[in-house]
Design a protein around this motif. Structure first.
Motif, PDB file in Angstrom:
ATOM      1  N   ASP A  35       0.848  -1.188   0.000  1.00  9.68           N
ATOM      2  CA  ASP A  35       0.000   0.000   0.000  1.00  9.68           C
ATOM      3  C   ASP A  35       0.885   1.239   0.000  1.00  9.68           C
ATOM      4  O   ASP A  35       1.977   1.227   0.569  1.00  9.68           O
ATOM      5  CB  ASP A  35      -0.889   0.003   1.251  1.00  9.68           C
ATOM      6  CG  ASP A  35      -2.079   0.952   1.103  1.00  9.68           C
ATOM      7  OD1 ASP A  35      -2.225   1.545   0.009  1.00  9.68           O
ATOM      8  OD2 ASP A  35      -2.845   1.082   2.072  1.00  9.68           O
ATOM      9  N   VAL A  36       0.420   2.292  -0.683  1.00  6.08           N
ATOM     10  CA  VAL A  36       1.121   3.573  -0.615  1.00  6.08           C
ATOM     11  C   VAL A  36       0.088   4.612  -0.188  1.00  6.08           C
ATOM     12  O   VAL A  36      -0.938   4.779  -0.845  1.00  6.08           O
ATOM     13  CB  VAL A  36       1.731   3.966  -1.976  1.00  6.08           C
ATOM     14  CG1 VAL A  36       2.426   5.311  -1.858  1.00  6.08           C
ATOM     15  CG2 VAL A  36       2.712   2.892  -2.425  1.00  6.08           C
ATOM     16  N   ILE A  37       0.340   5.263   0.942  1.00  2.16           N
ATOM     17  CA  ILE A  37      -0.660   6.161   1.534  1.00  2.16           C
ATOM     18  C   ILE A  37      -0.172   7.602   1.455  1.00  2.16           C
ATOM     19  O   ILE A  37       0.904   7.927   1.959  1.00  2.16           O
ATOM     20  CB  ILE A  37      -0.917   5.780   3.008  1.00  2.16           C
ATOM     21  CG1 ILE A  37      -1.397   4.331   3.087  1.00  2.16           C
ATOM     22  CG2 ILE A  37      -1.919   6.733   3.643  1.00  2.16           C
ATOM     23  CD1 ILE A  37      -1.307   3.744   4.469  1.00  2.16           C
ATOM     24  N   GLU A  38      -0.982   8.471   0.809  1.00  2.00           N
ATOM     25  CA  GLU A  38      -0.666   9.899   0.774  1.00  2.00           C
ATOM     26  C   GLU A  38      -1.148  10.513   2.078  1.00  2.00           C
ATOM     27  O   GLU A  38      -2.282  10.272   2.501  1.00  2.00           O
ATOM     28  CB  GLU A  38      -1.415  10.581  -0.376  1.00  2.00           C
ATOM     29  CG  GLU A  38      -1.091  10.052  -1.750  1.00  2.00           C
ATOM     30  CD  GLU A  38       0.181  10.645  -2.315  1.00  2.00           C
ATOM     31  OE1 GLU A  38       0.671  11.659  -1.752  1.00  2.00           O
ATOM     32  OE2 GLU A  38       0.699  10.097  -3.302  1.00  2.00           O
ATOM     33  N   SER A  39      -0.299  11.310   2.714  1.00  2.00           N
ATOM     34  CA  SER A  39      -0.719  11.905   3.974  1.00  2.00           C
ATOM     35  C   SER A  39      -1.383  13.255   3.716  1.00  2.00           C
ATOM     36  O   SER A  39      -0.821  14.105   3.039  1.00  2.00           O
ATOM     37  CB  SER A  39       0.483  12.100   4.887  1.00  2.00           C
ATOM     38  OG  SER A  39       0.081  12.832   6.014  1.00  2.00           O
TER      39      SER A  39
END
Lengths: 266, 283
Positions: free
Chosen positions: A227-231
């Motif tokens: 998963d790649v999560i944008e903050s």
């Protein structure tokens, strides 16, 4: 993958990258099919259980390991060429200061190797010592300082030659919670002031969420990105942002990602 | 008999005094810390003197310290000549050549896996050869003067320094070498700035062991042929003439020279490896 619009210049680009170690017990797939683009000025954290390849990925960016499949470029070059061009500073889990050199001598070491002039060396040492809040400690030896101060000195050393990229491999893993909080704040300030691209390996969810603009969640066997999560958090982050609902929501998503990656094992 | 009793009483009194002194608060001061071992040494000498005189020990078995001292004073020029010949010319030059060659060889071994497989076993083999076998051969090759003694010393000191240096060059941590790599450091930069400094505690271990080996080598080699001077030559001829006081005088000089030699190397070590945990505590 999440890396779509809004990324200025790609600094680190991995495409279908894999890395296999040949060991006596047969091949170990440390990384498999990693696709990731890191833009200039981003703060990207890599989080995951041990064995997920987060450190290996960072070492591959630093050309300390070499991908066996796919491509990996740093500033559009191979990692080896980028290393020769002094594209990055690397901070390890332990400070790794040389005990026979003073703090200033340690920070001067990469400058000596890279052939900076003597005046420039002095000036840069003074500047980065001030940057990590260690003014006046230049003449001390590493073993005369606390663990937190040693780690700050090692960050100063990585900053001294002004590389665009800062790679940090669990830099605060061995420090206690209080020192860790302070250094996390300082790293954020440093990042805001220097506008460097930072790759940060950690196994602490709050640390990853607090620091990053993007969080890359990884899982083991084989090491891959799940998963790649944008903050959505603002760039200016006081410590108590960690009690806000946004922060807790992201932390929750990271935890879910870690659990999903683990399958039924947890 | 009064000599004997006097010596024993002095010994007991000095013993009691040292015990008393060591348990006082003043024992922490530098002067007292030097005085206690000095008194111990003096006590040993007086006990020795008393026993030899009191029991009438023949000079051939054990001469009294006063007799040895008299011999030393009477033959100062001879002893000085022997010292120059054996210690300065033979031992010291051999030590410098042998240790220097060992460190350079260690670097060559480190650079090439081929030499690593070949040279270490050969070094080991040479070190295992008995000195009484090598010394006469080297005397034949390099002549009777100090050159052959220096050659024996080279053979003796080479291996311990080599092994310690090779171990020392492997002593830097992986992370420290990785750091050097991330800065794009060359082999020689890494060697000079990281691996040699990290190897210093090991190298000095070898150098300290080599000091005593150098003296032994230089003295023993003279038994197999030398000009009419040198400590080994003097000892072997004096034994033939039963003038054991001269043998003891040479031993005294050798002991002093050996301790001083070791002390100088240990002092340099303290300056170079001040950062090492084994040195940090002692200030």
């Amino acid at each position: 993958m999440k890396d779509t619009a809004g990324i200025a210049t790609p600094v680190i680009e991995a495409k279908g990258m894999g890395l296999t170690f040949e060991t006596n017990d047969g091949p170990v797939h440390a990384l498999k099919d990693v696709n990731l683009t890191v833009g200039k000025g981003e703060f990207v954290s890599f989080i995951g259980p041990s064995g997920c390849g987060k450190t290996t990925f960072l070492r591959a960016i630093a050309a300390l390991e070499h991908p066996t499949e796919g491509t990996l470029t740093v500033n559009g070059m191979t990692p080896d060429a980028a290393r020769q061009a002094r594209a990055y500073g690397y901070v390890f889990q332990a400070a790794g200061l040389y005990p026979w050199r003073t703090i200033a001598g340690n920070i001067r070491l990469p400058l000596e190797i890279m052939g900076f002039s003597r005046d420039e060396q002095e000036e840069r040492v003074e500047r980065v010592l001030a940057l990590v809040d260690l003014d006046g400690f230049g003449r001390k030896f590493p073993w005369q300082l606390s663990g937190g101060m040693q780690q700050r000195a090692s960050i100063a050393r990585a900053l001294a030659f002004d590389a665009d990229i800062l790679l940090m491999d669990e830099p605060f893993g061995a420090l206690d919670e209080i020192v860790r909080d302070r250094l996390n704040e300082e790293v954020l300030k440093l990042w805001a002031r220097t506008e460097k691209t930072i790759g940060f390996v950690t196994h602490s969810i709050p640390e990853a969420v607090y620091l990053s603009t993007r969080i890359v969640v990884m899982s083991p066997r084989p090491g891959r990105i799940t998963d790649v999560i944008e903050s959505p958090l603002p760039k200016d982050r006081p410590l108590d942002i960690r009690d806000s609902p946004e922060f807790i929501a992201i932390a929750h998503r990271v935890r879910e990602g870690l659990r999903a990656g683990h399958g039924d094992e947890v | 008999m009064s000599w004997l009793w006097g010596a024993v009483i002095f010994w007991l009194a000095a013993w009691a005094f040292n015990v008393w002194l060591a348990n006082r608060p003043v024992a922490r001061s530098r002067a007292v810390q030097l005085f206690i071992p000095a008194l111990f040494g003096v006590t040993l000498l007086i006990l020795w003197e008393g026993i030899v005189r009191g029991l009438d020990v023949p000079g051939v078995i054990l001469p009294a310290p006063s007799a040895i001292w008299a011999t030393i004073r009477a033959s100062l020029p001879v002893l000085a000549g022997d010292f120059v010949q054996t210690i300065l010319k033979g031992a010291l030059s051999g030590y410098l050549i042998g240790c220097g060659a060992a460190v350079l060889t260690a670097i060559a071994i480190d650079r090439s896996p081929f030499l690593q497989r070949g040279l270490l076993p050969i070094g080991n083999f040479v070190a295992a050869l008995p000195i009484v076998g090598i010394a006469p051969i080297l005397v034949m090759w390099f002549g009777f003067d100090w050159q052959s003694k220096a050659a024996v010393v080279v053979v003796m000191v080479f291996f311990p320094v080599l092994v310690n240096t090779v171990a020392g060059l492997a002593a830097s941590e992986r992370m420290q070498r990785d750091l050097m790599a991330t800065w794009g450091a060359s082999y020689w930069q890494t060697l000079v700035k990281l691996r040699l400094p990290a190897a210093m505690p090991f190298i000095f271990n070898g150098l300290k062991i080599a000091t005593t080996l150098a003296l032994i080598g230089a003295i023993v080699a003279e038994f197999f042929g030398s000009p009419t001077r040198g400590m080994g030559f003097r000892i072997s001829t004096a034994v033939g003439q039963l003038s054991l006081d001269m043998v003891w005088a040479e031993i005294a000089v050798a002991a002093l020279a050996g301790s001083a030699f070791y002390g100088v190397v240990a002092l340099i070590e303290k300056g170079v490896t001040f950062w090492h945990p084994s040195q940090r505590g002692r200030t």
